[in-house]
Enzyme design. Structure first.
Site, short mmCIF file in Angstrom:
data_model
loop_
_atom_site.label_atom_id
_atom_site.label_comp_id
_atom_site.label_asym_id
_atom_site.label_seq_id
_atom_site.Cartn_x
_atom_site.Cartn_y
_atom_site.Cartn_z
N GLY B 300 0.80 -1.23 0.00
CA GLY B 300 0.00 0.00 0.00
C GLY B 300 0.83 1.27 0.00
N SER B 301 0.24 2.30 0.63
CA SER B 301 0.74 3.67 0.45
C SER B 301 2.17 3.89 0.93
CB SER B 301 -0.18 4.64 1.17
OG SER B 301 -1.47 4.53 0.65
N ILE B 302 2.74 2.97 1.73
CA ILE B 302 4.13 3.22 2.13
C ILE B 302 5.03 3.20 0.89
CG2 ILE B 302 3.99 2.55 4.55
CD1 ILE B 302 4.97 -0.18 3.90
N PHE B 303 4.50 2.68 -0.23
CA PHE B 303 5.24 2.72 -1.49
C PHE B 303 5.37 4.13 -2.05
CE2 PHE B 303 6.49 -0.97 -4.13
CZ PHE B 303 6.39 -1.96 -3.18
N LYS B 304 4.52 5.04 -1.54
CA LYS B 304 4.56 6.40 -2.10
C LYS B 304 5.87 7.09 -1.80
CE LYS B 304 -0.39 6.93 -2.20
NZ LYS B 304 -1.50 7.06 -1.26
#
Lengths: 101, 567
Positions: B300-304
């Site tokens: 999820g968003s920790i990839f951002k």
């Protein structure tokens, strides 16, 4: 000739006795070494068990449980004092306990 | 007859002559000389034979002295070796994590056992968990002279069996692996078999590095202990807080990692539910798998953080605005934000508000090729391993088109292990250098210059964003703040892919963090699997309300242990 023979026989007998004595001494020493090795091994086994037991008793979850039961808690800010020492150039510097780690 | 002359009739006179006295003396002298010669020859032969014998002995002695013994000993020992002596495993501060101890194994000599039933019955009284039928079978064959009954009895059990005084039973001291910390770091430590041979994890690494000696008796290893990078106290604190988080948020599982961002040393690696190194059955329990290094997940968003880093790396200004008000339509798919901003957002704001549309726009701006190359460069999609074994390889999308580029920008469509994710993130935080995850303590600085993967400026911008995401209430990670320490990080809530699509109520809530942010030393990663909404979280299951505060609790607990004191 006869004197030579007598001396040789005496030397043979003498060395035979010495060898005999040395042989027995060696066996005695070998037994001693064996005994000591055995006791060293026993001590090493005991140490291994005691070390494992100590590590088991000092495992963090047990220490933590006991510490909390005694009313202790993880360190918080404000519990760390500062102190001042002279650095090698003679300047006073302020440090906190734990900074040296 | 005495002189040997035979007097025969007709031969008297003339024929019979008395021998001359001189002749006699001459003959005697000759005989004597011959005899002396023979004696000398005999003596010479004897001397030669004795001399040869002595030479043989001397030669043999020299040969033995020169050859030495050890080679012969190895030849005798090797085929007989039945066990392996292993060195201790200690943590970075020398605290014992695994050790060999000598335990007694119970063996039987079926040949001398008279009453098998009695033996089995009485053994059951002191070792109630034995299988009676199994014991009865083991000692049934009286032609045998040896049978194992139970390996690795505790000293107390051995004493009880000994006190029974049963004939035909005996004890055999054997090496057994002991793990004084129980389940702590069980996944990392690994497993040994009944003969003390390493099968998994660090134990297997010991075998592979030839640190294990074959022995055929209970002799302990004299090799120096293997020093891990783990810190027992930090490891326990992380496990304890994760267990508490699982209880608090009713999560099914949890993962936690503390890593030195500069050296790659892992201070704590936890995957709960944990594993007990001596309970082999737990290895077959799927729920106890090592989610940190063996399970791949869409995080999820920790990839951002990667998406933003790529944008900065390619010269994008943090203040550049993107219009995120509309749906993002790519290849027929529609991407929308859960809470649309309602106004154009800067790159920084896209990160702080965790806008999927914004991340997608950023990724499309860089393009699919560049994204793929960047993730590879960071080490996210290449094979990776630690001393505890190989890390499960990332599951890449079969087709990497525009829609995949967009979903990967916010952490879907590409599944990686949390450990590999954290290792790749370390480069974003530490100033741009590649690290290799390790479970061994490193001494001193490595001689090899660090390999740069991104610019220090990009790393600085990412650190600033991570810090702001926690420090300002506008960020999604403000609950990760710890008083007196500057913590930074990014939240991520990923829906778990199930049969027929994603399940919105079933998520992985993650928080990637670092501290202290002005000069980061440690990276933290917390993932909670399928947390439930509670009263405390206001019914929410997003990472900001569970993974972020869990990280805060972990950091405030471990920072004094790591020598970092709050200001």
């Amino acid at each position: 000739m006869r004197i030579l023979l007598t001396v040789a026989v005496a030397m043979t007998l003498g060395s035979a006795f010495t060898l005999y004595a040395v042989n027995y001494e060696t066996r005695g020493l070998a037994d001693d070494v064996k005994r000591r090795e055995k006791s060293i091994n026993k001590a090493r086994r005991d140490i291994a068990i005691l070390k494992a037991e100590r590590a088991h008793l000092a495992r963090p979850d047990r220490i933590g449980r006991h510490a909390r039961a005694l009313g202790l808690a993880p360190a918080k800010r404000g519990q760390f004092a500062t102190y001042s020492i002279s650095d090698p150039t003679g300047r006073r510097v302020t440090r906190r306990l734990g900074d040296e780690r | 007859m005495s002189n040997g002359v035979i007097i025969t009739p007709g031969l008297a006179h003339g024929a019979l002559r008395r021998p001359e006295p001189q002749d006699d003396v001459l003959r005697q002298a000759q005989a004597f000389r011959a005899e002396r010669r023979a004696e000398r020859v005999r003596a010479l032969v004897a001397i030669a034979v004795m001399g040869l014998a002595f030479l043989t002995v001397a030669g043999q002695l020299v040969r033995l002295a020169m050859q030495g013994q050890p080679e012969q000993r190895i030849l005798i020992n090797a085929p007989l070796a039945t066990a392996f002596a292993r060195p201790d495993i200690v943590d970075r501060n020398g605290r014992l994590m695994a050790s060999d101890i000598v335990m007694h194994s119970l063996v039987a000599d079926p040949h001398v056992i008279l009453d098998q039933d009695e033996i089995a019955d009485r053994l059951m009284t002191v070792l109630p968990d034995l299988d009676r039928k199994w014991v009865r079978n083991a000692i049934a064959d009286r032609t045998k002279r040896f049978a194992w009954i139970r390996r690795g009895l505790s000293p107390a059990e051995a004493q009880k069996v000994h006190d029974l005084g049963l004939p035909g039973l005996d004890f055999r001291p054997e090496l057994r692996r002991a793990y004084p910390l129980g389940r702590s770091a069980g996944h990392v430590i690994g497993l040994v078999d009944i003969d003390n041979k390493g099968l998994q994890g660090i134990e297997r690494y010991l075998d592979e590095r030839k640190n294990v000696e074959p022995v055929h008796g209970p002799s302990l290893s004299v090799r120096p202990p293997l020093r891990l990078s783990l810190d027992v106290a930090v490891q326990f604190a992380v496990e304890d807080e994760l267990a508490e988080a699982m209880r608090r948020y009713s999560a099914a599982a949890a993962v936690g990692l503390i890593m030195d961002v500069n050296s790659g040393e892992i201070f704590a690696a936890a995957s709960l539910p944990g594993l007990d190194p001596i309970v082999i059955d737990e290895r077959f329990d799927k729920n106890r798998m090592d989610r940190l290094a063996s399970g791949t997940y869409e995080l999820g968003s920790i990839f951002k953080t990667f998406t933003a880093a790529l944008a900065f790396e390619d010269g994008m200004s943090p203040q550049k605005r993107f219009d995120v008000r509309q749906l993002l339509e790519v290849e027929g798919y529609r991407i929308r934000d859960l809470h649309p901003a309602g106004r154009p957002l800067t790159v920084n704001e896209i990160f702080l508000q965790s806008s999927n549309v914004g991340a997608g726009l950023l990724a499309l701006n860089n393009g699919q090729k560049r994204q793929k190359a960047f993730l590879k460069e960071l080490g996210l999609t290449t094979p990776m391993s630690t001393e505890a074994g190989n890390i499960a390889p990332a599951s890449l999308p079969v087709r990497w088109g525009d829609i995949e580029t967009v979903t990967i920008s916010y952490g879907h469509g590409l599944a990686v292990t949390p450990l590999q994710f954290a290792t790749a993130s370390a480069a974003l935080i530490n100033g741009g250098y590649r690290v290799k995850p390790t479970f061994l303590r490193k001494r001193g600085r490595s001689k090899k210059p660090p390999e740069r993967v991104i610019s220090s400026e990009t790393s600085r911008l990412i650190r600033q964003l991570m810090r702001e995401n926690v420090a300002s209430k506008a960020g999604t990670g403000w609950r990760a703040a710890v008083a007196g320490l500057d913590v930074g990080g990014k939240t991520g809530t990923a829906e778990i892919a199930g049969v027929g699509g994603y399940k919105s109520k079933s998520v992985i809530a993650s928080f990637i963090g670092a501290f202290p942010m002005e000069k980061p030393r440690y990276l933290t990663l917390v993932c909670l699997f399928e947390p439930q909404g509670t009263k405390e979280t206001g019914g929410h299951i997003t990472a900001g309300v569970n993974a972020a505060p869990t990280t805060a609790r972990i950091i405030s607990r471990i920072s004094p242990l790591l020598g970092l004191l709050p200001n």
